[in-house]
Design a protein around this motif. Structure first.
Motif, short mmCIF file in Angstrom:
data_model
loop_
_atom_site.label_atom_id
_atom_site.label_comp_id
_atom_site.label_asym_id
_atom_site.label_seq_id
_atom_site.Cartn_x
_atom_site.Cartn_y
_atom_site.Cartn_z
N UNK A 140 13.15 6.49 -0.97
CA UNK A 140 12.43 7.74 -1.23
C UNK A 140 11.20 7.43 -2.07
N UNK A 141 10.20 6.85 -1.40
CA UNK A 141 8.94 6.63 -2.10
C UNK A 141 7.80 6.72 -1.10
N UNK A 142 6.57 6.45 -1.53
CA UNK A 142 5.41 6.69 -0.66
C UNK A 142 4.75 5.40 -0.18
N UNK A 143 5.48 4.32 -0.23
CA UNK A 143 4.97 3.08 0.34
C UNK A 143 4.82 3.22 1.84
N UNK A 144 3.75 2.68 2.40
CA UNK A 144 3.52 2.77 3.84
C UNK A 144 3.53 1.42 4.54
N UNK A 198 -5.58 17.45 4.02
CA UNK A 198 -7.02 17.49 3.84
C UNK A 198 -7.54 16.29 3.04
N UNK A 199 -6.64 15.62 2.34
CA UNK A 199 -7.02 14.45 1.55
C UNK A 199 -5.93 13.39 1.67
N UNK A 200 -6.35 12.16 1.91
CA UNK A 200 -5.41 11.03 1.93
C UNK A 200 -5.98 9.96 1.01
N UNK A 201 -5.13 9.44 0.14
CA UNK A 201 -5.55 8.37 -0.76
C UNK A 201 -4.57 7.21 -0.65
N UNK A 202 -5.14 6.00 -0.74
CA UNK A 202 -4.32 4.79 -0.68
C UNK A 202 -4.49 4.02 -1.98
N UNK A 234 0.84 -1.20 0.00
CA UNK A 234 0.00 0.00 0.00
C UNK A 234 0.88 1.25 0.00
N UNK A 235 0.41 2.26 -0.69
CA UNK A 235 1.14 3.52 -0.74
C UNK A 235 0.14 4.67 -0.56
N UNK A 236 0.70 5.83 -0.27
CA UNK A 236 -0.14 6.97 0.10
C UNK A 236 0.10 8.13 -0.84
N UNK A 237 -0.93 8.91 -1.06
CA UNK A 237 -0.75 10.24 -1.60
C UNK A 237 -1.47 11.19 -0.65
N UNK A 238 -0.94 12.38 -0.51
CA UNK A 238 -1.54 13.37 0.40
C UNK A 238 -1.85 14.63 -0.38
N UNK A 239 -3.08 15.07 -0.27
CA UNK A 239 -3.53 16.27 -1.00
C UNK A 239 -3.21 16.15 -2.49
#
Lengths: 156, 168
Positions: B78-82, B142-146, B49-54
């Motif tokens: 350096x990536x957005x994996x959580x 304000x926004x989180x997407x997985x 799973x990875x994240x994006x924010x706003x």
């Protein structure tokens, strides 16, 4: 509805501080969860009830530039973070059965710093006294905006 | 009842989905917590799973310590994996558990979190991650997407729950 998960005390720094003490913790909960979020870097430690004696020990699994485990025994504090904390630290400290007067106190710390350090630590404070205060100390000063919150959790 | 630990939104997938988004997150809590039960449709043992924010997918870094199927270690990327979750080749009907904690999400500092994820299976293939993450941006969240790193779908019955935690 019972207040199962309640904030007991919170401190958000409006000026820098050499240390932060959260005191007058009531004994009416079952467990405590302490959340510390700070941009301050370096090794941050904590003490219980102002005890500066060699009554602490801790086991750590850490990951920063290296990976491994370590321990401390007969220490004068427990770590809130281990390894290279370059700031942007989140530490969640769990103190279960904190008000017991018959058992030594165990702690679990899960900390994550700057997307660069991840640790989990199991600690022991060799005292049967109920926990009434926690003191956090950085290597220099805590930055403005650092937050320290204790939540009380009730089992019933 | 105090607003200490409040459910903001929950999403249980009735069908597979490539992403799950929490938008218009109220700005009056102190911290955010997301609890996930997730499985990937990818033809592998694990997915991430990875994240994006706003809607941003840049300036993310992570460090995790892991134990997977007999090996253990740490890595920094350096990536957005959580975290880690099971995928199609792992024990059927098994979902991974992830717990994501983001403090001070409305502050003007960089955003940082911990995320712990575990996957069990009826085999010698398993996973445990303890992750530290950072988004080097000072904007309030304000926004989180997985989504999933492979681009596969979260399978039906995956769940995602967002809580707001107040310190006063």
């Amino acid at each position: 509805m019972p207040s199962t998960y309640e904030p007991i005390v919170t401190n958000t720094l409006t000026t820098t501080a050499n240390s932060v003490t959260l005191s007058s913790i009531p004994s009416t909960y079952t467990d405590l969860v302490v959340v510390v979020a700070t941009t301050t870097g370096g090794d941050i430690n904590f003490r219980i009830n102002g005890d500066t004696g060699a009554n602490y020990s801790q086991t750590v699994i850490y990951g920063y530039s290296s990976f491994g485990s370590t321990k401390s025994t007969n220490a004068t504090y427990n770590w809130l973070n281990y390894g290279s904390n370059s700031g942007n630290l989140l530490a969640i400290l769990q103190l279960n059965n904190y008000s017991s007067t018959t058992a030594n106190k165990t702690s679990i710390v899960r900390d994550a710093a700057n997307g660069a350090t991840s640790d989990v630590m199991a600690g022991l404070w060799r005292s049967t006294a109920a926990i009434t205060s926690l003191t956090f100390t950085p290597p220099s000063t805590f930055a403005v905006g650092s937050t320290f919150t204790i939540y009380g959790i009730k089992a019933a | 009842m105090p607003n200490t630990y409040r459910l903001i939104s929950t999403n249980t997938l009735n069908s597979a989905a490539s992403s799950v988004t929490f938008s218009n997150i109220p700005q009056f809590y102190t911290d955010l917590k997301v609890v996930m039960s997730a499985r990937s449709s990818n033809a592998s043992n694990f997915d991430n799973p990875r994240i994006s924010i706003n809607n941003s997918t840049s300036t993310f870094t992570r460090r995790e310590i892991y134990a997977e199927s007999g090996s253990a270690g740490s890595e920094s990327v350096a990536d957005r994996i959580i975290g880690n979750c099971p995928a199609a080749n792992l024990t059927a009907n098994t979902f991974g558990s992830l717990e994501f904690y983001l403090p001070n999400y409305t502050s003007s500092n960089y955003k940082f979190w911990s995320c712990d994820s575990v996957t069990g299976s009826n085999s010698a293939t398993y996973s445990l991650w303890l992750l530290a993450g950072l988004w080097s941006t000072t904007t309030a969240v304000s926004t989180i997407a997985f989504s999933l790193q492979t681009g596969a779908n979260f399978v039906q019955h995956s769940t995602f729950t967002l809580y707001g935690i107040s310190n006063a």
